[in-house]
Motif scaffolding. Structure first.
Motif, mmCIF file in Angstrom:
data_model
loop_
_atom_site.group_PDB
_atom_site.id
_atom_site.type_symbol
_atom_site.label_atom_id
_atom_site.label_comp_id
_atom_site.label_asym_id
_atom_site.label_seq_id
_atom_site.Cartn_x
_atom_site.Cartn_y
_atom_site.Cartn_z
ATOM 1 N N ALA A 67 -8.932 -68.541 17.439
ATOM 2 C CA ALA A 67 -9.014 -69.894 16.897
ATOM 3 C C ALA A 67 -9.918 -70.724 17.795
ATOM 4 C CB ALA A 67 -7.625 -70.510 16.826
ATOM 5 N N HIS A 68 -10.558 -71.681 17.233
ATOM 6 C CA HIS A 68 -11.528 -72.491 17.968
ATOM 7 C C HIS A 68 -10.905 -73.139 19.196
ATOM 8 C CE1 HIS A 68 -13.610 -72.830 13.820
ATOM 9 N NE2 HIS A 68 -13.762 -71.644 14.355
ATOM 10 N N THR A 69 -11.697 -73.193 20.234
ATOM 11 C CA THR A 69 -11.274 -73.670 21.537
ATOM 12 C C THR A 69 -12.077 -74.902 21.919
ATOM 13 O OG1 THR A 69 -10.859 -71.377 22.169
ATOM 14 C CG2 THR A 69 -11.069 -72.948 23.951
ATOM 15 N N HIS A 70 -11.508 -75.760 22.745
ATOM 16 C CA HIS A 70 -12.238 -76.905 23.303
ATOM 17 C C HIS A 70 -12.278 -76.747 24.812
ATOM 18 C CE1 HIS A 70 -12.249 -81.339 24.685
ATOM 19 N NE2 HIS A 70 -13.487 -80.898 24.578
ATOM 20 N N ILE A 71 -13.492 -76.810 25.361
ATOM 21 C CA ILE A 71 -13.687 -76.713 26.802
ATOM 22 C C ILE A 71 -14.663 -77.799 27.217
ATOM 23 C CG2 ILE A 71 -14.472 -75.265 28.705
ATOM 24 C CD1 ILE A 71 -13.774 -72.854 26.910
ATOM 25 N N ALA A 72 -14.311 -78.545 28.265
ATOM 26 C CA ALA A 72 -15.179 -79.609 28.777
ATOM 27 C C ALA A 72 -15.720 -79.212 30.146
ATOM 28 C CB ALA A 72 -14.410 -80.922 28.878
ATOM 29 N N PHE A 73 -17.020 -79.429 30.329
ATOM 30 C CA PHE A 73 -17.703 -79.126 31.581
ATOM 31 C C PHE A 73 -18.111 -80.439 32.235
ATOM 32 C CE2 PHE A 73 -18.350 -75.684 28.589
ATOM 33 C CZ PHE A 73 -17.890 -74.601 29.324
ATOM 34 N N VAL A 74 -17.695 -80.638 33.471
ATOM 35 C CA VAL A 74 -17.992 -81.886 34.167
ATOM 36 C C VAL A 74 -19.398 -81.827 34.767
ATOM 37 C CG1 VAL A 74 -17.009 -81.198 36.412
ATOM 38 C CG2 VAL A 74 -17.036 -83.608 35.734
ATOM 39 N N THR A 75 -20.051 -82.967 34.752
ATOM 40 C CA THR A 75 -21.348 -83.104 35.402
ATOM 41 C C THR A 75 -21.397 -84.459 36.091
ATOM 42 O OG1 THR A 75 -23.719 -82.764 35.123
ATOM 43 C CG2 THR A 75 -22.570 -83.993 33.378
ATOM 44 N N ASP A 76 -22.429 -84.675 36.881
ATOM 45 C CA ASP A 76 -22.447 -85.860 37.738
ATOM 46 C C ASP A 76 -23.319 -87.003 37.238
ATOM 47 O OD1 ASP A 76 -24.895 -84.669 38.153
ATOM 48 O OD2 ASP A 76 -24.690 -84.503 40.321
ATOM 49 N N SER A 77 -23.850 -86.891 36.011
ATOM 50 C CA SER A 77 -24.642 -88.021 35.503
ATOM 51 C C SER A 77 -24.600 -88.060 33.978
ATOM 52 C CB SER A 77 -26.095 -87.938 35.977
ATOM 53 O OG SER A 77 -26.813 -86.971 35.236
ATOM 54 N N ASN A 108 -15.066 -95.249 32.030
ATOM 55 C CA ASN A 108 -16.327 -94.580 32.367
ATOM 56 C C ASN A 108 -16.452 -93.181 31.773
ATOM 57 O OD1 ASN A 108 -17.507 -96.650 34.008
ATOM 58 N ND2 ASN A 108 -15.934 -96.175 35.522
ATOM 59 N N TYR A 109 -15.602 -92.830 30.829
ATOM 60 C CA TYR A 109 -15.647 -91.491 30.234
ATOM 61 C C TYR A 109 -16.857 -91.422 29.300
ATOM 62 C CZ TYR A 109 -13.725 -87.132 28.323
ATOM 63 O OH TYR A 109 -13.509 -85.823 27.961
ATOM 64 N N TYR A 110 -17.870 -90.676 29.725
ATOM 65 C CA TYR A 110 -19.109 -90.527 28.953
ATOM 66 C C TYR A 110 -19.230 -89.059 28.594
ATOM 67 C CZ TYR A 110 -23.994 -91.168 27.581
ATOM 68 O OH TYR A 110 -25.176 -91.244 26.872
ATOM 69 N N GLY A 111 -19.115 -88.741 27.321
ATOM 70 C CA GLY A 111 -19.118 -87.340 26.909
ATOM 71 C C GLY A 111 -19.978 -87.086 25.687
ATOM 72 N N ALA A 112 -20.218 -85.808 25.454
ATOM 73 C CA ALA A 112 -20.945 -85.340 24.271
ATOM 74 C C ALA A 112 -20.370 -83.993 23.879
ATOM 75 C CB ALA A 112 -22.437 -85.214 24.557
ATOM 76 N N PHE A 113 -20.341 -83.733 22.578
ATOM 77 C CA PHE A 113 -19.691 -82.536 22.050
ATOM 78 C C PHE A 113 -20.645 -81.734 21.176
ATOM 79 C CE2 PHE A 113 -16.751 -85.943 22.764
ATOM 80 C CZ PHE A 113 -15.650 -85.352 23.358
ATOM 81 N N ILE A 114 -20.619 -80.421 21.360
ATOM 82 C CA ILE A 114 -21.410 -79.481 20.569
ATOM 83 C C ILE A 114 -20.472 -78.406 20.036
ATOM 84 C CG2 ILE A 114 -23.107 -77.593 20.776
ATOM 85 C CD1 ILE A 114 -24.505 -80.228 20.686
ATOM 86 N N VAL A 122 -17.555 -77.432 22.628
ATOM 87 C CA VAL A 122 -17.905 -77.506 24.048
ATOM 88 C C VAL A 122 -18.414 -78.904 24.352
ATOM 89 C CG1 VAL A 122 -18.248 -75.041 24.414
ATOM 90 C CG2 VAL A 122 -20.133 -76.411 23.577
ATOM 91 N N GLU A 123 -18.008 -79.403 25.492
ATOM 92 C CA GLU A 123 -18.265 -80.797 25.855
ATOM 93 C C GLU A 123 -18.849 -80.864 27.264
ATOM 94 O OE1 GLU A 123 -15.582 -84.800 26.852
ATOM 95 O OE2 GLU A 123 -14.613 -82.993 26.083
ATOM 96 N N ALA A 124 -19.716 -81.820 27.478
ATOM 97 C CA ALA A 124 -20.108 -82.219 28.831
ATOM 98 C C ALA A 124 -19.585 -83.622 29.031
ATOM 99 C CB ALA A 124 -21.626 -82.179 29.012
ATOM 100 N N VAL A 125 -19.053 -83.886 30.227
ATOM 101 C CA VAL A 125 -18.478 -85.189 30.501
ATOM 102 C C VAL A 125 -18.864 -85.650 31.909
ATOM 103 C CG1 VAL A 125 -16.279 -84.200 31.250
ATOM 104 C CG2 VAL A 125 -16.362 -86.573 30.489
ATOM 105 N N CYS A 126 -19.126 -86.934 32.022
ATOM 106 C CA CYS A 126 -19.363 -87.591 33.310
ATOM 107 C C CYS A 126 -18.317 -88.697 33.419
ATOM 108 C CB CYS A 126 -20.777 -88.171 33.369
ATOM 109 S SG CYS A 126 -21.099 -89.103 34.875
#
Length: 130
Positions: A67-77, A108-114, A122-126
């Protein structure tokens, strides 16, 4: 708290290329590949990460994609979040949430989802202010 995680994929070569392109803007890359001979079960696995340590794995799986999964990857900007999203679209992913603030999580939660080729979110978040 998480050392590493992994998701099964339906097309190993396609997903390996997708994640290679997706992770480049946040400084992660393919660090390790495990062959069917090494896994002992006929499957492939690819480990992506930074600083020499794979922390996100994909693998061919004879049992099928979970089943589909959600994973967030942290980045610094925030710029890297934007680049992650653009790279995901360029790699063939689908937009699942354009880059932007998500103040319902915190100010300050700034994210994007693909959505990846198998439907994983999958998400990137700063978490830092601009």
């Amino acid at each position: 708290m998480i050392d590493h995680t992994g998701v099964p994929v339906s097309d190993y070569a396609r997903s390996k290329a997708f994640y290679g392109q997706l992770f480049a803007p946040i400084g992660a890359s393919l660090l390790m590949e495990v062959t069917p001979e090494q896994t002992g079960d006929g499957t492939w696995a690819a480990g992506f990460g930074r600083d020499g340590k794979p922390s996100f794995w994909i693998g061919s799986d004879a049992r099928g994609v979970a089943a589909h999964t959600h994973i967030a990857f942290v980045t610094d900007s925030r710029a890297k979040v934007d680049a992650f999203h653009a790279a995901g679209l360029a790699a063939g992913g689908r937009d699942n949430g354009a880059p932007g603030l998500r103040p319902h999580y915190h100010a300050n939660y700034y994210g994007a989802f693909i959505t990846d080729p198998d439907g994983h979110n999958v998400e990137a978040v700063c978490h830092s202010p601009e």
